[in-house]
Design an enzyme around this catalytic site. Sequence first.
Site, PDB file in Angstrom:
ATOM      1  N   TYR A  53       0.876  -1.246   0.109  1.00  0.00           N
ATOM      2  CA  TYR A  53      -0.010   0.010   0.156  1.00  0.00           C
ATOM      3  C   TYR A  53       0.968   1.218  -0.117  1.00  0.00           C
ATOM      4  CZ  TYR A  53      -3.799  -3.195   1.304  1.00  0.00           C
ATOM      5  OH  TYR A  53      -4.880  -4.135   1.126  1.00  0.00           O
ATOM      6  N   SER A 208     -12.887  -3.900   0.430  1.00  0.00           N
ATOM      7  CA  SER A 208     -13.648  -3.140  -0.656  1.00  0.00           C
ATOM      8  C   SER A 208     -15.254  -3.599  -0.690  1.00  0.00           C
ATOM      9  CB  SER A 208     -13.170  -3.262  -2.021  1.00  0.00           C
ATOM     10  OG  SER A 208     -11.856  -3.000  -2.223  1.00  0.00           O
ATOM     11  N   ALA A 216     -17.524   3.701  -3.396  1.00  0.00           N
ATOM     12  CA  ALA A 216     -18.260   3.677  -2.062  1.00  0.00           C
ATOM     13  C   ALA A 216     -19.215   4.792  -2.021  1.00  0.00           C
ATOM     14  CB  ALA A 216     -17.178   3.580  -1.190  1.00  0.00           C
ATOM     15  N   GLY A 217     -18.852   5.893  -2.432  1.00  0.00           N
ATOM     16  CA  GLY A 217     -19.923   7.079  -2.036  1.00  0.00           C
ATOM     17  C   GLY A 217     -21.187   6.677  -2.787  1.00  0.00           C
TER      18      GLY A 217
END
Length: 286
Positions: A53, A208, A216-217
């Site tokens: 990441y 996820s 996601a929003g």
Amino acid sequence: MKQRSIGNVQVGAVGLGGMPMSIEGRPEIDRSVRTVHAALDAGVTLFDTADAYHIHADEVGHNETLIAQALASWGGDTSGVLIATKGGHLRPGDGSWTVDGSPAHLREAVEGSLKRLGVDAIGLYQFHRPDPRIPYEDSVGTVRDLLDEGKIRLAGISNANTEQIRQAQEILGGRLASVQNQFSPAFRSSEPELRLCDELGIAFLPYSPLGGISRAGALGDRFAEFARVAATHGVSPQRVALAWMLAKSPRVVPIPGASRPESIIDSVQASELTLTDAEQAQLDAA
């Protein structure tokens, strides 16, 4: 927050995925630290990270370092926190993702993660993604050896199918603690793996779970049934999605990614949201 088990460790029923804090589009460090602190304040005790990441080739483990520093600066008792990290996935720095499941790389990766996290043993170490060039038993066998050597306390796998779950459980001598697969209203192909984990008593960590960083929003816009159930309860569609997952099995511990305090604060409240059987069936069919 309600508790669930990963191996012999109790964690909050909803964890925090750290990836959005460290890859493309990541926020300023201060906001990420505030997000980790908000999660801790809300009872989150599972933090998911990985050495992959990061963005640039010279910042391997960016998210591991960030989470370790945020935990250290919180000021409260973090002895009950479980940090889950992963190895075997790489980012060369050109935006791509590659894999290396060789025993030599995994051993090197674990040593790097130990240093960045500042621990003597990693709480939960997961083989990030199968490498088609390396026999799966060699990669998971290395994780088993690291477990036996005390470098890691719990062992898991990620992006695995049912055959690989059974194989890993055998290689680890019945000590497979977790399976981390993608699962969300939009991505349900890991249902067989979820059911197998429930059967075998292995924690299933959906990553996820809200559809990914960019989607996601808009979960409620994309899935009308989740929006309708959310309106009935007066909560967000995202909270409904996590509650729906939690109701599928007591082995499920979602790890929604977040880079804003408001996001993780909303997510953790899914553990207190009870859906009716009819609502659960409605969302299963959506």
